[in-house]
Design a protein around this motif. Structure first.
Motif, PDB file in Angstrom:
ATOM      1  N   ARG A  54       0.867  -1.425  -0.105  1.00  0.00           N
ATOM      2  CA  ARG A  54      -0.011  -0.040   0.112  1.00  0.00           C
ATOM      3  C   ARG A  54       1.028   1.144  -0.090  1.00  0.00           C
ATOM      4  O   ARG A  54       0.417   2.621  -0.610  1.00  0.00           O
ATOM      5  N   ALA A  57       2.059   1.625  -3.499  1.00  0.00           N
ATOM      6  CA  ALA A  57       1.167   2.071  -4.564  1.00  0.00           C
ATOM      7  C   ALA A  57       0.664   3.454  -4.221  1.00  0.00           C
ATOM      8  O   ALA A  57       0.641   4.349  -5.035  1.00  0.00           O
ATOM      9  N   GLU A  58       0.619   3.874  -2.941  1.00  0.00           N
ATOM     10  CA  GLU A  58       0.346   5.186  -2.574  1.00  0.00           C
ATOM     11  C   GLU A  58       1.195   6.329  -3.162  1.00  0.00           C
ATOM     12  O   GLU A  58       0.893   7.318  -3.754  1.00  0.00           O
ATOM     13  N   TYR A 259      -4.412   2.240  -1.015  1.00  0.00           N
ATOM     14  CA  TYR A 259      -4.034   2.525  -2.463  1.00  0.00           C
ATOM     15  C   TYR A 259      -4.847   3.526  -3.101  1.00  0.00           C
ATOM     16  O   TYR A 259      -5.826   4.214  -2.618  1.00  0.00           O
ATOM     17  N   PRO A 261      -7.049   5.970  -5.965  1.00  0.00           N
ATOM     18  CA  PRO A 261      -8.270   5.511  -6.671  1.00  0.00           C
ATOM     19  C   PRO A 261      -7.908   4.960  -8.164  1.00  0.00           C
ATOM     20  O   PRO A 261      -6.954   5.165  -8.571  1.00  0.00           O
ATOM     21  N   PRO A 262      -8.757   3.949  -8.443  1.00  0.00           N
ATOM     22  CA  PRO A 262      -8.596   3.378  -9.623  1.00  0.00           C
ATOM     23  C   PRO A 262      -8.986   4.450 -10.929  1.00  0.00           C
ATOM     24  O   PRO A 262      -9.427   5.628 -10.734  1.00  0.00           O
ATOM     25  N   VAL A 263      -8.520   4.379 -12.118  1.00  0.00           N
ATOM     26  CA  VAL A 263      -8.702   5.154 -13.296  1.00  0.00           C
ATOM     27  C   VAL A 263     -10.236   5.500 -13.369  1.00  0.00           C
ATOM     28  O   VAL A 263     -11.170   4.653 -12.966  1.00  0.00           O
ATOM     29  N   GLU A 264     -10.670   6.638 -13.725  1.00  0.00           N
ATOM     30  CA  GLU A 264     -12.071   6.968 -13.745  1.00  0.00           C
ATOM     31  C   GLU A 264     -12.991   6.055 -14.818  1.00  0.00           C
ATOM     32  O   GLU A 264     -12.366   5.490 -15.893  1.00  0.00           O
ATOM     33  N   ASN A 265     -14.139   5.588 -14.154  1.00  0.00           N
ATOM     34  CA  ASN A 265     -14.842   4.669 -14.977  1.00  0.00           C
ATOM     35  C   ASN A 265     -14.016   3.379 -15.396  1.00  0.00           C
ATOM     36  O   ASN A 265     -14.491   2.718 -16.575  1.00  0.00           O
ATOM     37  N   ILE A 266     -13.530   2.705 -14.414  1.00  0.00           N
ATOM     38  CA  ILE A 266     -12.566   1.740 -14.780  1.00  0.00           C
ATOM     39  C   ILE A 266     -13.562   0.226 -15.218  1.00  0.00           C
ATOM     40  O   ILE A 266     -13.120  -0.644 -16.079  1.00  0.00           O
ATOM     41  N   GLU A 267     -14.765   0.405 -14.819  1.00  0.00           N
ATOM     42  CA  GLU A 267     -15.790  -0.680 -15.091  1.00  0.00           C
ATOM     43  C   GLU A 267     -16.042  -0.787 -16.562  1.00  0.00           C
ATOM     44  O   GLU A 267     -16.503  -1.749 -16.931  1.00  0.00           O
ATOM     45  N   TYR A 269     -13.676  -0.774 -18.921  1.00  0.00           N
ATOM     46  CA  TYR A 269     -12.675  -1.578 -19.354  1.00  0.00           C
ATOM     47  C   TYR A 269     -12.787  -3.060 -19.458  1.00  0.00           C
ATOM     48  O   TYR A 269     -13.255  -3.710 -18.384  1.00  0.00           O
TER      49      TYR A 269
END
Length: 272
Positions: A54, A57-58, A259, A261-267, A269
């Motif tokens: 973590r 990653a951070e 961690y 945040p994931p890339v925007e709108n990861i869902e 992909y």
């Protein structure tokens, strides 16, 4: 699960400190529960790996670990046992030998600052700036006014690091003179350890009392809330490792890296 009180080994700023207050062989009192301590250590190391992932990653905080010990004190084996399971991309070990010509042309902290871990990293100093107030003092390569001033420089340097996002933990691995004798003799008796033996270690052994006083003064002068010293009983390696692992995990819990945040709108992909 056993409860390991590491605060008993932390040197409090402004308090009277004597190195002899920490028994190098303190592990003997806990030996009946050795298996439980080792299980707790393994759990701490597993948690450390997760916290380190973590932290890496951070990429917003760093942790600097400083090891100090007399010859055969166990710096190398501690580093190997504690940090070998971490992602090497986010972990580095630095050891500072005799200053080069370039390093001698700068202040004594110049080469140290260059090896401070960047954000997201754990950095371990096997030898460090504390050689400049212990080894150099014992061998009389610097005078008292110089090493006294260096205490202040070190406090200011470590305060700067802490304020800039680098947490600092410092460990003095305390062994007894008798334990050192056994470890040095082992290097002479065991052919696989001959490479570790240095005749200079025997010369330094004659300065045992001078080193103990230098360690004591440096630790007392530079243990702060931001960069605390832990004096670790280190005659028994299993107990030493338990104390060091617990102190690091407790500090990393305070850092509580997250961690990103994931890339925007990861869902949206998918992998075809």
């Amino acid at each position: 699960m056993v409860t390991l009180d590491i605060e008993q080994y932390r040197v409090r700023p402004g308090k009277v400190f004597e190195l002899t207050s920490v028994d190098a062989d303190a592990a003997q009192a806990f030996k009946p529960n050795r298996d439980k301590y080792e299980s707790a250590r393994d759990a701490d190391l597993a948690e450390m790996r997760e916290l380190h992932e973590r932290l890496y990653a951070e990429g917003q905080q760093a942790l600097l670990i400083v090891m100090l010990a007399i010859d055969t004190g166990g710096k190398d084996s501690t580093i190997d046992r504690i940090f070998s399971g971490l992602n090497p991309q986010g972990c580095s070990v630095s050891s500072f030998g005799a200053p080069t010509e370039e390093e001698q042309a700068h202040d004594f902290l110049w080469r140290i600052h260059r090896r401070v871990p960047r954000k997201g990293q754990i950095g371990i100093f096997n030898r460090s700036h504390y050689e400049d107030v212990t080894v150099q003092r014992v061998h009389e390569w610097i005078d008292k006014p110089t090493w006294m001033r260096r205490y202040e420089h070190i406090r200011d340097f470590e305060s700067l690091l802490a304020e800039s996002g680098t947490s600092i933990l410092k460990f003095h691995l305390r062994i007894s003179r008798e334990e050192q004798a056994e470890r040095l003799q082992d290097r002479l008796d065991d052919p696989s350890k001959h490479w570790k033996f240095d005749p200079h270690d025997l010369e330094d052994r004659k300065r045992w009392d001078d080193y103990q006083l230098a360690f004591e003064d440096a630790i007392a002068a530079t243990s702060t809330d931001a960069a605390p010293w832990y004096v670790v009983p280190a005659n028994s390696k299993w107990y030493r490792d338990s104390v060091v692992a617990r102190a690091i995990v407790e500090q990393m819990r305070v850092l509580d890296p997250e961690y990103p945040p994931p890339v925007e709108n990861i869902e949206q992909y998918s992998v075809e």
